[in-house]
Motif scaffolding. Structure first.
Motif, PDB file in Angstrom:
ATOM      1  N   LEU A 128     -31.018 -46.560 -75.906  1.00 48.11           N
ATOM      2  CA  LEU A 128     -30.603 -45.155 -75.799  1.00 48.11           C
ATOM      3  C   LEU A 128     -29.306 -44.926 -76.576  1.00 48.11           C
ATOM      4  O   LEU A 128     -29.131 -43.894 -77.226  1.00 48.11           O
ATOM      5  CB  LEU A 128     -30.394 -44.758 -74.340  1.00 48.11           C
ATOM      6  CG  LEU A 128     -31.634 -44.498 -73.494  1.00 48.11           C
ATOM      7  CD1 LEU A 128     -31.214 -44.094 -72.090  1.00 48.11           C
ATOM      8  CD2 LEU A 128     -32.484 -43.412 -74.121  1.00 48.11           C
TER       9      LEU A 128
ATOM     10  N   THR B 260     -35.385 -41.780 -67.637  1.00 51.56           N
ATOM     11  CA  THR B 260     -35.087 -41.399 -66.265  1.00 51.56           C
ATOM     12  C   THR B 260     -36.326 -41.418 -65.379  1.00 51.56           C
ATOM     13  O   THR B 260     -36.238 -41.639 -64.177  1.00 51.56           O
ATOM     14  CB  THR B 260     -34.445 -39.990 -66.245  1.00 51.56           C
ATOM     15  OG1 THR B 260     -33.291 -40.029 -67.093  1.00 51.56           O
ATOM     16  CG2 THR B 260     -34.006 -39.597 -64.863  1.00 51.56           C
TER      17      THR B 260
ATOM     18  N   SER C 155     -31.883 -32.008 -69.202  1.00 55.72           N
ATOM     19  CA  SER C 155     -32.349 -33.007 -70.158  1.00 55.72           C
ATOM     20  C   SER C 155     -33.785 -32.713 -70.570  1.00 55.72           C
ATOM     21  O   SER C 155     -34.126 -32.708 -71.758  1.00 55.72           O
ATOM     22  CB  SER C 155     -32.237 -34.394 -69.500  1.00 55.72           C
ATOM     23  OG  SER C 155     -32.830 -35.371 -70.287  1.00 55.72           O
TER      24      SER C 155
ATOM     25  N   THR D  39     -33.579 -39.738 -73.075  1.00 51.44           N
ATOM     26  CA  THR D  39     -32.982 -39.884 -71.738  1.00 51.44           C
ATOM     27  C   THR D  39     -33.966 -39.439 -70.654  1.00 51.44           C
ATOM     28  O   THR D  39     -34.010 -40.025 -69.582  1.00 51.44           O
ATOM     29  CB  THR D  39     -31.679 -39.062 -71.609  1.00 51.44           C
ATOM     30  OG1 THR D  39     -31.972 -37.693 -71.848  1.00 51.44           O
ATOM     31  CG2 THR D  39     -30.620 -39.543 -72.575  1.00 51.44           C
TER      32      THR D  39
ATOM     33  N   VAL E  66     -32.701 -36.968 -78.686  1.00 51.54           N
ATOM     34  CA  VAL E  66     -31.931 -37.863 -77.817  1.00 51.54           C
ATOM     35  C   VAL E  66     -32.236 -37.579 -76.342  1.00 51.54           C
ATOM     36  O   VAL E  66     -32.445 -38.501 -75.550  1.00 51.54           O
ATOM     37  CB  VAL E  66     -30.425 -37.702 -78.098  1.00 51.54           C
ATOM     38  CG1 VAL E  66     -29.616 -38.555 -77.142  1.00 51.54           C
ATOM     39  CG2 VAL E  66     -30.106 -38.105 -79.525  1.00 51.54           C
ATOM     40  N   LEU E  67     -32.306 -36.310 -75.988  1.00 50.56           N
ATOM     41  CA  LEU E  67     -32.556 -35.992 -74.586  1.00 50.56           C
ATOM     42  C   LEU E  67     -34.018 -36.203 -74.199  1.00 50.56           C
ATOM     43  O   LEU E  67     -34.333 -36.378 -73.027  1.00 50.56           O
ATOM     44  CB  LEU E  67     -32.087 -34.570 -74.256  1.00 50.56           C
ATOM     45  CG  LEU E  67     -30.560 -34.364 -74.348  1.00 50.56           C
ATOM     46  CD1 LEU E  67     -30.138 -33.076 -73.672  1.00 50.56           C
ATOM     47  CD2 LEU E  67     -29.772 -35.515 -73.771  1.00 50.56           C
TER      48      LEU E  67
END
Lengths: 294, 272
Positions: free
Chosen positions: B225, B247, B28, B243, B239-240
């Motif tokens: 998200l 996280t 990610s 994430t 998008v990552l």
């Protein structure tokens, strides 16, 4: 005053749970059965009573049976390998390791990660065109698989998200059960000259049975309601579970019917049928558990 | 069984498993640190230098900080309430005598298997009726106390407080509420802490109900998200990056509390 306190206070202490469960848990479930008897659109003023019509439609609805099949297929693909690997990892963790807690934390890492974030990451890894998984498969000569379009492929991809997240968690549960096995049993077998492998299959595994069944029961109740993974596996934000509904699960179909199709009556019928299936499967599990423990 | 250290093979297998567990997190970050033109080309495990650029695009696309704050408010309130109300009910079930106690507790245990999630349609209708649709109340109130919490605290308090202590407090004229506050709550601390951690994580990850009842302007982190990903064309470096950002808080919690979380999972297995 103190007599009244002793009589009434205990009820006041447990009341919040029962009030909330009644209002938020039980009542909506029962009301779902009521709504399912109506032709009830979102925002419509007067829903029409249609009896069991929604259920009749549901049992003829290929998309529902397809969703049910997908749910069970993903469930089997995610629970069977998971339990085997979890037991193996637990056996490794049960060795006299250096930095024991560190290894246990490492194994539990996926469990704390945000489910939405991880599903998106896996969606990228399993991308049909530029995904890492396909790059690797191509490199070793198996060739790319269309993880989106292929029914079985999409089920494998979604199951792998579930497996990745829960295997380590279940390994720790199995590990706890392994450590509860009395030392003497193993020592007696050792004196009799049993090999490590023999001890694993004749002592450890049978004594793990109640725990394994517990793991299976809890993962069944969760697995039949799987939603986040198939919802986010579809890149465009749709709820169809793929162009041909190849990975649409029952809860995803429920969501689509209620909040995109705006047909609350029909979605309620789906919810109620799934509710009965979950209760039935949990009940069967319970009966099997009781017999197995005895 | 023996006290011998295991072979390298054991460490190797476990190491491979842990690497596999950590890899998606790293991936990610890897994608988030590059730009999309590189993504389609050659494969490398070395991060690029675009992470902050992609992260700031995340802040432009979704209300990230608001979502993060909302998630903290929701999970924090839910956790406090679940711990307090579960300990209260668990204390009553474990240590107080009242008519119907056995039946009521059996009911609590039975509800553990009830998939209440399937009641979302009437729940949604009710929230729309109350005017709570789109508001944080809608995701907080339904989760204020759980059957699991009550069960967990009752099991713990059964052995944690001697009956004589509750009896003595009563003799001294302590009301039951004060007994709860001064005797049960302090004694419950270890189990309450674990319940707190698990409740927080569960609430933090909750997705189906928040997705139904909240909207894109006032989302939790998970809902935000989802919005980031649901465009027609998915820009993965964007998008990552989202994430990865989402996280980071969880990873910090895990590094600080990981030891307790491990112990909690293993204890829950023995008790449950």
């Amino acid at each position: 005053m103190s007599r009244l306190d002793a009589k009434v206070s205990p009820y006041l202490f447990v009341a919040p749970f029962f009030v909330l469960f009644g209002a938020i848990g039980l009542f909506p479930l029962l009301y779902t059965a009521y709504v399912s008897l109506f032709d009830w659109e979102v925002g419509a003023d007067d829903p029409t009573f249609i009896g069991l019509e929604n259920y009749r439609t549901l049992f003829d609805d290929g998309q529902f049976w397809n969703a049910l099949f997908n749910t069970f297929s993903i469930f089997v693909l995610s629970s069977a390998p998971q339990i085997v690997i979890a037991v193996a990892i637990a056996a490794l963790l049960n060795e006299n390791l250096r930095a024991r807690t560190g290894w246990r934390m490492g194994v539990l890492l996926p469990y704390v990660a945000s489910l939405v974030a991880l599903t998106i990451i896996f969606g990228n890894l399993f991308g049909p065109q530029y995904g890492l998984v396909n790059d690797v498969l191509t490199a070793v000569g198996i060739g790319p698989i269309d993880w989106q379009a292929d029914t079985f492929g999409s089920h494998v991809a979604i199951a792998s998200m579930v497996n990745w997240r829960w295997t380590g968690y279940n390994a720790l549960i199995v590990l706890a059960a392994m450590q509860a096995i009395p030392r003497e049993v193993h020592e007696a077998a050792l004196v009799d000259g049993a090999s490590p492998l023999r001890r694993f299959f004749s002592i450890t595994l049978p004594m793990l049975k109640p725990t394994l069944i517990f793991v299976i029961v809890t993962s069944t109740i969760g697995g039949l309601q799987i939603f986040t993974e198939p919802k986010l596996f579809e890149p465009s934000g749709g709820s169809g579970g793929g162009t041909e509904h190849q990975y649409q699960t029952v809860v995803l179909y429920l969501y689509q019917s209620a909040f995109q199709g705006l047909d609350l009556g029909y979605a309620s019928a789906i919810a109620w049928v799934l509710f009965l299936i979950v209760i039935a499967v949990a009940g069967i599990n319970f009966l099997v558990t009781r017999r197995a423990v005895r | 069984m023996t006290n011998r250290r295991p072979s390298f093979l054991v460490y190797g297998l476990l190491g491979a498993f842990v690497l596999g567990s950590a890899f998606p997190f790293y991936w990610s970050y890897l994608v988030a640190s590059r730009d999309n033109s590189v993504l389609t080309g050659d494969f490398t495990l070395i991060p690029g230098g675009n992470f902050f650029a992609n992260a700031s695009r995340v802040f432009d696309t979704i209300p990230f900080w608001k979502a993060l704050g909302n998630s903290f408010i929701v999970s924090g309130t839910v956790t406090l309430s679940v711990v307090l109300l579960s300990t209260l009910a668990g204390f009553a079930f474990a240590k107080l005598r009242f008519r119907g106690r056995g039946v009521l507790f059996l009911f609590v245990v039975a509800t553990l298997a009830v998939p209440t999630q399937l009641g979302i349609i009437p729940l949604y209708m009710a929230m729309a009726e109350f005017g709570w649709a789109g508001e944080l109340e809608a995701v907080i109130v339904p989760n204020l106390v759980t059957a699991f919490g009550v069960f967990w605290m009752r099991q713990y308090l059964l052995d944690a407080i001697p009956d004589e202590l509750v009896e003595a407090a009563r003799m001294d004229g302590c009301s039951l509420w004060r007994t709860f506050w001064h005797v049960a709550l302090p004694a419950a601390r270890p189990a309450a802490a674990m319940l707190g951690v698990f409740t927080f994580m569960q609430s933090w990850n909750d997705f189906l109900w928040p997705l139904v009842v909240l909207n894109a302007d006032n989302p939790t982190l998970q809902v935000a998200l989802e919005k980031l990903q649901s465009g027609y064309y998915v820009d993965y470096s964007l998008v990552l990056a989202g994430t990865t950002l989402a996280t980071v808080p969880v990873l910090i919690v895990f590094l600080v509390l990981g030891r307790q979380i491990v112990a909690g999972v293993m204890q829950g297995a023995v008790k449950g």
